[in-house]
Design a protein around this motif. Structure first.
Motif, PDB file in Angstrom:
ATOM      1  N   LEU A 182       0.846  -1.193   0.000  1.00 54.13           N
ATOM      2  CA  LEU A 182       0.000   0.000   0.000  1.00 54.13           C
ATOM      3  C   LEU A 182       0.885   1.247   0.000  1.00 54.13           C
ATOM      4  N   ALA A 183       2.077   1.106   0.580  1.00 54.71           N
ATOM      5  CA  ALA A 183       3.087   2.161   0.631  1.00 54.71           C
ATOM      6  C   ALA A 183       4.409   1.445   0.849  1.00 54.71           C
ATOM      7  N   ASP A 184       5.507   2.196   0.862  1.00 57.73           N
ATOM      8  CA  ASP A 184       6.825   1.572   1.034  1.00 57.73           C
ATOM      9  C   ASP A 184       6.908   0.711   2.284  1.00 57.73           C
ATOM     10  N   SER A 185       6.255   1.160   3.339  1.00 56.96           N
ATOM     11  CA  SER A 185       6.370   0.444   4.609  1.00 56.96           C
ATOM     12  C   SER A 185       5.046  -0.170   5.050  1.00 56.96           C
ATOM     13  N   LYS A 186       4.151  -0.350   4.116  1.00 66.34           N
ATOM     14  CA  LYS A 186       2.853  -0.942   4.490  1.00 66.34           C
ATOM     15  C   LYS A 186       2.429  -1.980   3.448  1.00 66.34           C
ATOM     16  N   ILE A 187       2.151  -3.182   3.910  1.00 66.15           N
ATOM     17  CA  ILE A 187       1.695  -4.214   2.983  1.00 66.15           C
ATOM     18  C   ILE A 187       0.359  -4.784   3.433  1.00 66.15           C
ATOM     19  N   VAL A 188      -0.329  -5.399   2.496  1.00 65.11           N
ATOM     20  CA  VAL A 188      -1.558  -6.127   2.809  1.00 65.11           C
ATOM     21  C   VAL A 188      -1.321  -7.586   2.457  1.00 65.11           C
ATOM     22  N   ILE A 189      -1.600  -8.453   3.398  1.00 67.30           N
ATOM     23  CA  ILE A 189      -1.439  -9.894   3.173  1.00 67.30           C
ATOM     24  C   ILE A 189      -2.813 -10.501   2.921  1.00 67.30           C
ATOM     25  N   GLY A 190      -2.900 -11.311   1.870  1.00 66.53           N
ATOM     26  CA  GLY A 190      -4.160 -11.971   1.560  1.00 66.53           C
ATOM     27  C   GLY A 190      -4.915 -11.305   0.430  1.00 66.53           C
ATOM     28  N   GLU A 191      -4.314 -10.295  -0.162  1.00 66.83           N
ATOM     29  CA  GLU A 191      -4.974  -9.580  -1.258  1.00 66.83           C
ATOM     30  C   GLU A 191      -3.890  -9.009  -2.178  1.00 66.83           C
ATOM     31  N   ASP A 192      -4.157  -8.977  -3.469  1.00 66.19           N
ATOM     32  CA  ASP A 192      -3.253  -8.292  -4.380  1.00 66.19           C
ATOM     33  C   ASP A 192      -4.073  -7.518  -5.395  1.00 66.19           C
ATOM     34  N   LYS A 193      -3.426  -7.038  -6.415  1.00 62.94           N
ATOM     35  CA  LYS A 193      -4.135  -6.139  -7.344  1.00 62.94           C
ATOM     36  C   LYS A 193      -5.284  -6.829  -8.064  1.00 62.94           C
ATOM     37  N   LYS A 194      -5.254  -8.147  -8.070  1.00 66.02           N
ATOM     38  CA  LYS A 194      -6.362  -8.872  -8.711  1.00 66.02           C
ATOM     39  C   LYS A 194      -7.565  -8.970  -7.782  1.00 66.02           C
ATOM     40  N   GLY A 195      -7.408  -8.547  -6.526  1.00 63.85           N
ATOM     41  CA  GLY A 195      -8.493  -8.647  -5.555  1.00 63.85           C
ATOM     42  C   GLY A 195      -8.262  -9.793  -4.609  1.00 63.85           C
ATOM     43  N   ALA A 196      -9.145  -9.916  -3.600  1.00 60.32           N
ATOM     44  CA  ALA A 196      -8.957 -10.924  -2.556  1.00 60.32           C
ATOM     45  C   ALA A 196      -9.185 -12.317  -3.088  1.00 60.32           C
TER      46      ALA A 196
END
Ligand code: FES
Length: 196
Positions: A182-196
């Motif tokens: 989401l930013a240099d120091s922030k990630i989301v696990i379990g989802e990517d640009k293709k969606g959840a």
């Protein structure tokens, strides 16, 4: 072991559990359909998890809970990345032919950014959670140990990309989950640009 290394070791796994989504409004559901719906808690358990990695220094690893599983986020040092390059002939699947990672992690480091590893911390043998074993903190692993992960249940060894060493009971590499920045120091696990 230096005091600094001891301090890192004591910090161990940090836990982050910030659920960011996944609970969708259902609207006016008919009673029968509603009774078949997963509970809000079950849906939340499957939701993506947002993780702030700004505090994670080189060589440090944190643990996140996602879908009831441990997920590791490790900020790898240049030495850790070099150890992966040197392990190609010692691992079972160096070309990542088994589908254990999204396409954007199908590279030597098995990650979007080489220095940040995101890995499901569940052994692909019988489901134990391996231990973080940096070379400098693991004299018990022998002189030829270049660092990685070790599953004490039956002795499987993995490199710093989660690739399993030849001869281990674990049949395939550790899984890389879907994730994105989401930013240099922030990630989301379990989802990517293709969606959840
Ligand atoms: S569960 Fe990890 S080696 Fe058996």
């Amino acid at each position: 072991m230096s005091e600094k290394e001891l301090d890192k070791s004591k910090r161990g796994f940090l836990v982050a559990t910030s659920v960011v989504g996944g609970v969708t409004a259902v609207g006016a559901a008919v009673p029968f359909a509603a009774s078949m719906m997963p509970s809000e808690r079950a849906k939340a358990m499957g939701a993506p998890v947002e993780v702030d990695i700004s505090h994670l220094g080189p060589g440090e690893m944190m643990r996140v809970e996602w879908r009831g599983k441990p997920v590791w986020v490790l900020r790898r040092t240049p030495e850790m990345l070099t150890s992966i390059e040197k392990s190609d002939d010692r691992v079972t699947d160096p070309k990542l032919e088994v589908d254990q990672q999204p396409d954007y992690a199908k590279n030597e480091a098995r990650s979007i950014k080489p220095e940040v590893l995101v890995l499901v911390g569940v052994c692909t043998h019988l489901g134990c959670s391996p231990q973080f074993k940096p070379k400098e903190m693991s004299p018990d692993m022998g002189a030829d140990w270049v660092g990685g992960f070790y599953c004490p249940c039956h002795g499987s060894k993995f490199d710093f990309a989660g690739r399993v060493y030849k001869g281990a009971p674990a049949p395939i590499n550790l899984e890389v989950p879907r994730y994105m920045y989401l930013a240099d120091s922030k990630i989301v696990i379990g989802e990517d640009k293709k969606g959840a």
